[in-house]
Motif scaffolding. Sequence first.
Motif, short mmCIF file in Angstrom:
data_model
loop_
_atom_site.label_atom_id
_atom_site.label_comp_id
_atom_site.label_asym_id
_atom_site.label_seq_id
_atom_site.Cartn_x
_atom_site.Cartn_y
_atom_site.Cartn_z
N VAL A 13 0.88 -1.17 0.00
CA VAL A 13 0.00 0.00 0.00
C VAL A 13 0.91 1.21 0.00
O VAL A 13 1.74 1.35 0.90
N ASP A 14 0.79 2.08 -1.01
CA ASP A 14 1.68 3.23 -1.03
C ASP A 14 1.15 4.32 -0.10
O ASP A 14 0.09 4.19 0.51
N LYS A 16 -0.26 6.99 -0.60
CA LYS A 16 -1.53 7.60 -1.01
C LYS A 16 -2.69 6.61 -0.90
O LYS A 16 -3.79 6.90 -1.35
N ARG A 18 -2.81 3.68 -2.41
CA ARG A 18 -3.00 2.92 -3.65
C ARG A 18 -2.49 1.49 -3.48
O ARG A 18 -1.45 1.26 -2.88
N VAL A 86 -14.50 2.67 -5.67
CA VAL A 86 -13.08 2.63 -6.01
C VAL A 86 -12.95 2.08 -7.43
O VAL A 86 -13.42 0.98 -7.71
N LEU A 88 -10.58 0.96 -10.67
CA LEU A 88 -9.25 0.51 -11.06
C LEU A 88 -8.77 1.33 -12.26
O LEU A 88 -9.55 1.59 -13.17
N ASP A 89 -7.49 1.70 -12.25
CA ASP A 89 -6.94 2.36 -13.43
C ASP A 89 -6.46 1.29 -14.41
O ASP A 89 -6.61 0.09 -14.16
N ARG A 93 -4.46 -0.49 -10.59
CA ARG A 93 -4.29 0.14 -9.28
C ARG A 93 -5.60 0.77 -8.84
O ARG A 93 -6.40 1.22 -9.65
N ALA A 94 -5.77 0.82 -7.52
CA ALA A 94 -6.96 1.46 -6.94
C ALA A 94 -6.53 2.19 -5.68
O ALA A 94 -5.59 1.78 -4.99
N SER A 95 -7.20 3.29 -5.39
CA SER A 95 -6.91 4.06 -4.17
C SER A 95 -7.98 3.78 -3.13
O SER A 95 -9.17 4.01 -3.37
#
Length: 147
Positions: A13-14, A16, A18, A86, A88-89, A93-95
């Motif tokens: 988990v970054d 931000k 994500r 949420v 997904l890109d 990825r999802a935040s």
Amino acid sequence: MSAQFLGEYEVPVDDKGRIFLPAELRRNLEPEADDTFVVIRGLDGCLTGHPRNLWAQIAEKMLQLPWKEQRVRLYTRALLSQATEVRLDRQGRASLPKKLLDRAGIGERLVVIGALEHLEFWEPEAWQGYLAQAEPTLEEVAETLDL
């Protein structure tokens, strides 16, 4: 049955919030979900991610609950006040919102598990503790299920 999510994956988990959803899970997401999950506070300390198209069915059931009952109001308010969509890109990825991550005690890593029609997001140590607690009773419970 629609989407069938299976497996266990530990992901970073970054800062931000994500995460990267593994391809094995993404490929089972139906086109009707539009790459979107509704993430809510789950049971047993996890977060739960429902594909948007299946969330509509859950929401419909919730609309049928007897709102005059205090327990129903308590449950729906607690659940829905923390819910978020949420998406997904293209990279998968999802935040996840910080307030939800904090509620589940999730920091720099999380475990995402497939639970047939939804995903669950767990703090890794909490997930291991949950599995350890469940292990001694799995066979006993299996005997009571008609599978």
